[in-house]
Design a protein around this motif. Structure first.
Motif, short mmCIF file in Angstrom:
data_model
loop_
_atom_site.label_atom_id
_atom_site.label_comp_id
_atom_site.label_asym_id
_atom_site.label_seq_id
_atom_site.Cartn_x
_atom_site.Cartn_y
_atom_site.Cartn_z
N ILE A 1 -12.15 15.66 11.39
CA ILE A 1 -10.72 15.94 11.38
C ILE A 1 -10.01 14.71 11.90
O ILE A 1 -10.32 14.23 12.99
N CYS B 1 -5.20 21.97 12.83
CA CYS B 1 -6.48 21.28 12.94
C CYS B 1 -7.08 21.46 14.33
O CYS B 1 -8.28 21.43 14.50
N MET C 1 -13.52 15.00 15.73
CA MET C 1 -12.10 14.79 15.54
C MET C 1 -11.69 13.41 16.03
O MET C 1 -12.20 12.93 17.04
N ASP D 1 -6.39 13.38 12.93
CA ASP D 1 -5.01 13.79 13.17
C ASP D 1 -4.12 12.55 13.25
O ASP D 1 -4.08 11.89 14.28
#
Lengths: 342, 589
Positions: free
Chosen positions: B178, B48, B95, B180
């Motif tokens: 994204i 990612c 992100m 994580d």
């Protein structure tokens, strides 16, 4: 508001520290047996100059050197009345220098401000050099930029200051026409401040600033580089990158801001190191700072002069730490708001 | 429909070494969620980061394409110039990271960091950006957006920080988000709320989400598509329902087998008969005085534990469950004598011969005896073993301290312990760095066992480990308990882990035990709103049992928002009532 309360609190602790330091200084200076006058009296007696002995005895009484040590301290600091009433540090009377036969304030008067000036210039030099180089070395770590700046830095750390001073004087004078020795042209000594005198002082400052500041700058640069490298691996740097910031802007806004804290905290450590480090340099360079006076006073047990110089250095140090503490408080919200209701 | 992002044949390596990610391919469709699932070292995080090209310096993309199709045609992110890539980051692809504590700069206000994301990509004035930020803050659930805007990260709880991170990512309305492991560092109830928030935002904005996680329960709750990774390779990929209901690949099946879960429905059990107690914690409270770091601040009191009464029967496991700050670790530390309780509390330890030792008023010889009989296993196997001691030194050290046996006997004992935790004798002479996380935790357990203790205090012994390893360690602990007749005081935040190993569970919140029962009773018939929230918030790897956010919301709030019957404030609180034998709940009668 918090800042103000903190500053007042720090001022208070500083005064307490200064008081404790004054006791320590006084005790340490009086540790070697005898004092300037008793040494002198013994010498005069042996040569049979009784008239001079009387005068020295008078001075002894005048400066209460015949009193027990704790009373001497109280009189010197101005907490207790001496033969002439309250007259000590608190009242602005710094005592008498036996070596130079003058009041201490007269001897160190001008030198005090030159000392502050020289060291301030050196501190500013340290920060101006270390900041960009440290950041650059971290941002370009493990490239020629990093290695070159580290090499130059270690050279600066490893070269003895007096040697550096001599080299710089020689080449500075030869190629740039910089003056050698002293902090101003002898013609201006004892003159009131003027534009010309100022210019002369500034010109004379260049080499001493460089000499006193180099090792500090080199050490500081390496510290900043290490701090920056630590910060660069933190997740918030990644966050900033993921936002699409340009590297230079990201670097100055985030990691530098965090790495700056230890940098600021160093002011307190830097000042005393420089003042004591500059004593020898001042002797070599012939600077009219209090360095040479301190050296002379310590050698001849000229206690009031030595005590005053040491007190002054302590004061500079304490002011330095206080400034850095208050600055840190301003810079770091974690310190400022710790324990704030959320 | 053409996918918005397709990753083709992606191979990433460090320097000249074997690639750590090889031939990975997947496609992300508009508005959908793709879960990248794998254990540590599977390369999911690296993948990612490659999409955003924020890889560590040493990592190289060896081959592959990452095609982003969006507002302005098709772009290959692998070949985009760094300058143009900056326009993609934060604007088209945003992100959020794992650790909300550390992913925000500690020295800048939240508002500053959030509007920056917008102002980097849009020509808006500061006032407009502030407006947008305040609206986003309201949307992500800050009760007071203005206050959040002015706050510094350290003034917020983990969940709130993660909301701020989400606000920062979503303010530019990116095409792809994204995430994580965005909830791994959060408490389970907070995790449920944050997951719910991400889903809602996604439904509203139509953003596609790549969700990186190791937790199959989270996958079941979030994903439309699943990609299972192991050692940098795709093991299995497909629609979430298919992968979760009928995993085809052996590795996926293994992951499923290892994932702990709360039994769906269980029958209540009768309370155990008369008890032989090994440890008794009697009305233990602990109050910390938190002083400002200097004399110019007044001090505050923190009640870490309030009137905790717990009993560990010999040969059984008592688990304390709670979120961070619930007082569970403090209770364990007091039980081991590492800390003194407030006056009035006491901890009594009874050894196998029936000798009573008051843990906080021990004589010297009693202390030595107690230390031999009560040992601890810590949470983080990476920092609880000295990197400079060989395994044999770490294992024989307790014996040396207690002057047991000679050199030969100690060695023999160390080897025996290694065998007991399933490691080989040859490993005696290695240093800890040569072991994996799970092996290190086995070493910690072996070290705790060398003195032949009767009581083991385990402080989250599996929470730093991967699921499959976690499963092995739990089996090991069960096995040792039964073989050596040990008793456990087991501290955890994870109900699923506790469901498996405990004989009795005490749920703590705000320093108080709010409910206590054998696990089967507790899961069958939870009475307290907080317990219900904990159970409801636990993500289960079953796509048909999504998290019930309503239940979570009812119990996860502050104790003064609970229903009248359970409510308590700072000073007044209801007592612990025994509703049925062995099932205690803190409520007003």
């Amino acid at each position: 508001m918090t800042i103000l309360r903190y500053a007042i609190y720090r001022l208070f602790t500083m005064l307490v520290t200064l008081w404790i330091v004054s006791i320590l200084i006084f005790v340490i200076i009086n540790l070697p047996p005898g004092d300037y006058l008793s040494n002198q009296i013994a010498e005069l007696r042996s040569t049979g100059q009784t008239a001079a002995v009387d005068q020295a005895e008078f001075l002894r009484r005048e400066y209460s050197l015949d009193q027990p040590l704790w009373r001497q301290y109280l009189i010197w600091a101005g907490f207790a009345p001496g033969p002439n009433g309250f007259s000590g540090l608190l009242q602005g009377d710094f005592g008498w220098s036996f070596e130079f036969d003058k009041p201490v304030s007269e001897i160190v008067g001008g030198a005090l401000w030159l000392t502050v000036l020289v060291n301030l210039a050196a501190v500013i030099f340290v920060y101006l050099v270390a900041l960009p180089l440290g950041v650059l070395a971290a941002a370009r770590s493990r490239t020629w930029v990093d290695y070159t700046s580290a090499f130059v830095g270690y050279l600066g750390l490893a070269t003895p200051n007096f040697l550096l001073a001599l080299i710089l004087f020689y080449y500075g004078n030869r190629y740039l026409g910089l003056p050698i020795g002293g902090l101003m042209d002898p013609a201006f000594e004892g003159q009131p401040m003027s534009f010309e005198k100022m210019k002369s002082i500034l010109l004379h400052l260049i080499v001493p600033t460089f000499v006193i500041g180099t090792s500090g700058a080199a050490a500081m640069m390496q510290r900043l580089r290490a701090n920056m490298l630590d910060e660069l691996s933190k997740p918030y740097v990644e966050t900033a990158r993921a936002k699409g910031m340009s590297p230079s802007r990201m670097l100055t806004k985030y990691p530098l801001r965090v790495a700056f804290n230890p940098f600021v905290a160093d002011i307190g450590n830097l000042l005393p190191a420089m003042v004591s480090g500059s004593v020898l340099v001042s002797v070599v360079l012939g600077l009219q700072t209090i360095g040479p006076a301190l050296l002379a006073a310590l050698k001849s047990q000229d206690q009031f002069l030595a005590a005053f110089v040491l007190m002054f250095v302590a004061l500079l140090t304490l002011i330095g730490t206080m400034i850095s503490d208050v600055l840190l408080m301003l810079l770091d919200p974690r310190i400022r708001y710790e324990g704030r209701e959320t | 429909m053409t996918p918005i992002l397709s990753v083709d044949d992606l191979t990433i390596g460090f320097g000249g070494a074997e690639p750590v990610v090889s031939d990975v391919a997947f496609e992300l469709a508009q508005g959908q969620t793709l879960a990248l699932v794998g254990e540590s070292g599977s390369g999911k995080t690296l993948i990612c980061r490659t999409v955003l090209r924020i890889l560590p310096k040493a990592a190289r993309i060896r081959s592959g394409r990452i095609l982003l199709r969006g507002r302005d045609g098709e772009t290959d992110l692998v070949r985009l110039s760094e300058r143009r890539m900056r326009d993609v980051r934060g604007d088209r692809i945003a992100m959020i990271f794992q650790e909300p504590m550390r992913s925000l700069s500690p020295l800048h206000r939240i508002g500053n960091q959030v509007i920056e994301a917008l102002r980097l990509h849009r020509p808006v004035s500061k006032a407009q950006a502030t407006d947008a930020a305040l609206r986003t803050f309201e949307r992500v659930g800050f009760p007071d957006p203005e206050r959040a805007f002015r706050a510094y990260p350290f003034e917020m709880s983990g969940g709130m920080r993660q909301r701020a991170m989400i606000a920062m990512a979503m303010i530019t309305k990116p095409e792809i988000l994204i995430a994580d492991e965005p909830t791994t560092a959060l408490d389970v109830t907070t995790q449920a709320q944050v997951l719910g928030l991400i889903k809602e935002l996604q439904a509203e904005t139509g953003t596609a989400v790549i969700f990186v996680t190791h937790d199959l329960g989270v996958v079941a709750n979030m994903a439309d598509q699943v990609v299972v990774l192991n050692r940098g390779r795709v093991m299995e990929a497909g629609p979430a329902r298919a992968v979760l209901t009928a995993p085809a690949h052996g590795y996926t099946q293994k992951l499923f087998a290892a994932a702990p879960s709360i039994p769906a429905a269980a029958a209540p059990v009768a309370p155990p008969p008369g008890r032989d107690l090994i440890l008794e914690i009697r009305s233990v409270s602990k109050t910390y005085r938190v002083r400002g770091n200097a004399g110019w601040r007044s001090e505050t009191l923190v009640h870490a534990c309030r009137g905790v009464d717990l009993e560990v029967p010999r040969g059984k496991t008592l688990a304390i469950v709670g979120e961070s700050g619930s007082g569970k670790t403090t209770a364990a530390r007091i039980a081991l004598g590492a800390e003194k309780p407030d006056p009035g509390g006491a901890v009594i330890f009874r050894d196998a011969k029936g000798t009573e030792i008051p843990v906080h008023a021990m004589s010297r010889s009693e202390r030595t005896a107690f230390q031999r009989k009560a040992q601890m296993v810590f949470q983080d196997p990476y920092s609880s073993l000295s990197p400079r001691m060989r395994v044999i030194d770490a294992l024989t050290e307790p014996l040396e301290i207690h002057e047991i046996g000679d050199r030969e006997a100690r060695r023999e004992r160390a080897a025996e312990m290694l065998a007991m935790v399933g490691l080989k004798r040859e490993m005696l002479f290695r240093y800890p760095h040569a072991f994996s996380g799970g092996q290190r935790q086995r070493l910690s357990i072996a070290r705790a066992l060398t003195l032949d203790p009767e009581l083991l205090v385990c402080d989250e012994p599996t929470s730093a480990l991967d699921v499959s390893v976690q499963e092995q360690i739990l089996s090991l602990l069960e096995d040792i308990r039964d073989r050596a007749g040990l008793s456990y005081l087991f501290i955890s935040h994870d109900l699923a882990v506790v469901a498996r190993i405990a004989d009795e569970v005490a749920v703590m919140r705000g320093g108080l035990v709010v409910e206590q029962a054998p696990p089967r009773t507790l899961f069958h018939d939870p009475r307290h709103p907080y317990t219900r929230a904990l159970i409801a918030a636990q993500p289960v790897p079953d796509i048909d049992r999504p998290i019930d956010l309503n239940l979570v919301a009812q119990g996860a709030g502050a104790p003064d928002t609970w229903p009248e019957m359970f409510r308590f404030g700072q000073d007044a609180m209801p007592g612990l009532m025994e509703l049925e034998p062995g099932h205690k709940v803190r409520c007003h009668a």
